[in-house]
Enzyme design. Structure first.
Site, PDB file in Angstrom:
ATOM      1  N   SER A 141      34.214  31.747  37.359  1.00 33.08           N
ATOM      2  CA  SER A 141      33.100  32.663  37.592  1.00 33.08           C
ATOM      3  C   SER A 141      31.816  31.861  37.727  1.00 33.08           C
ATOM      4  O   SER A 141      31.649  30.823  37.065  1.00 33.08           O
ATOM      5  CB  SER A 141      32.958  33.648  36.436  1.00 33.08           C
ATOM      6  OG  SER A 141      31.782  34.425  36.581  1.00 33.08           O
ATOM      7  N   TYR A 155      31.974  35.496  27.640  1.00 35.13           N
ATOM      8  CA  TYR A 155      32.752  35.464  28.885  1.00 35.13           C
ATOM      9  C   TYR A 155      32.386  34.218  29.697  1.00 35.13           C
ATOM     10  O   TYR A 155      33.260  33.484  30.177  1.00 35.13           O
ATOM     11  CB  TYR A 155      32.476  36.733  29.686  1.00 35.13           C
ATOM     12  CG  TYR A 155      33.060  36.752  31.080  1.00 35.13           C
ATOM     13  CD1 TYR A 155      34.355  37.191  31.303  1.00 35.13           C
ATOM     14  CD2 TYR A 155      32.299  36.354  32.174  1.00 35.13           C
ATOM     15  CE1 TYR A 155      34.896  37.224  32.586  1.00 35.13           C
ATOM     16  CE2 TYR A 155      32.814  36.386  33.456  1.00 35.13           C
ATOM     17  CZ  TYR A 155      34.112  36.823  33.660  1.00 35.13           C
ATOM     18  OH  TYR A 155      34.641  36.847  34.941  1.00 35.13           O
TER      19      TYR A 155
END
Length: 246
Positions: A141, A155
């Site tokens: 990501s 995250y």
């Protein structure tokens, strides 16, 4: 030529589903890993078959070693020797500051996003090194380098770890003929935002993205497919950012 046989985790929706269908169009047979929605996984498998590929669906919690073993065992029994792995399974948690996060949510994010990727990569490495070749693509990501303050720094931290894994494992497995790369999506319009409690997040973020729109799952699937392909035969240890410039 023998068709590539690729395991895709988190393959029942979003980026995973788009990746399964794109790989099928590129000539892969696909094992669709999913954790909850059997009907959605079967719909993806039907799409793979419609594109001319073979497919099998396997329920798997990637953070559980026995599940991971079963995923690869079924893929090999039903489709043949696994040549590729896309580590796509991932979770977020309710958006907010780390100080307010539930420890159970922190653990689940780490267990799926990092431990799950490690366990699947470990099993793939065992199989691929014995055969002298293979390809692993991790879905990371852009959050890994942005940090996601006020949203989900935990995250982001797991995805930074996935980037480190990608680099280290690429160096470790390169002499065995196995390539390891990652794709780092930016804000993509998928169901993951609703799971985090903000279904409109992707479109609200458009103003902060140089291309002024969220990405589509198919655009990430295209990047994954390239890294899986012979066209990327000299690429390993790379993290390909597909984030609209963010």
């Amino acid at each position: 030529m023998t068709r590539p046989i690729t395991v895709v985790t988190g393959g029942s929706r979003g980026i995973g589903a788009a990746t399964c269908l794109r790989l099928a169009a590129d000539g892969h047979d696909v094992a669709v890993g999913y954790v909850r929605d059997a009907d959605a996984a079967e719909a993806v498998a039907d799409g793979v078959r419609a594109a001319g590929g073979r497919s099998v669906t396997v329920r798997v919690d990637t953070s559980v070693e026995a599940d991971v073993e079963r995923l690869f065992d079924i893929a090999e029994q039903r489709l043949g020797p696994v040549t590729g792995l896309v580590n796509n399974a991932g979770v977020t948690s309710p958006l907010g500051r780390l100080a307010d996060a539930d420890p159970a949510d922190l653990r689940r994010v780490v267990d799926v996003n990092l431990l799950g990727t490690l366990l699947c990569s470990r099993r793939a490495a065992q199989l691929m090194t014995a055969r002298g070749g293979g390809v692993i693509v991790n879905v990371s990501s852009a959050a890994a380098t942005l940090g996601s303050p006020g949203e989900y720094v935990h995250y982001a931290a797991t995805k930074a770890a996935v980037d480190a894994l990608t680099l280290g494992l690429a160096k470790e497995l390169g002499p065995d003929g196995v390539r390891v790369n990652a794709v780092a999506p930016g804000v993509i319009d998928t169901e993951i935002h609703a799971a985090g409690g903000d279904p409109n997040r992707a479109h609200r973020a458009a103003a902060t993205i140089p291309l002024r729109r969220p990405g589509r799952a198919e655009e990430i699937a295209a990047a994954v497919a390239w890294l899986m392909s012979p066209d990327a035969s000299y690429a390993t240890g790379a993290v390909l950012r597909v984030s609209g410039g963010r």
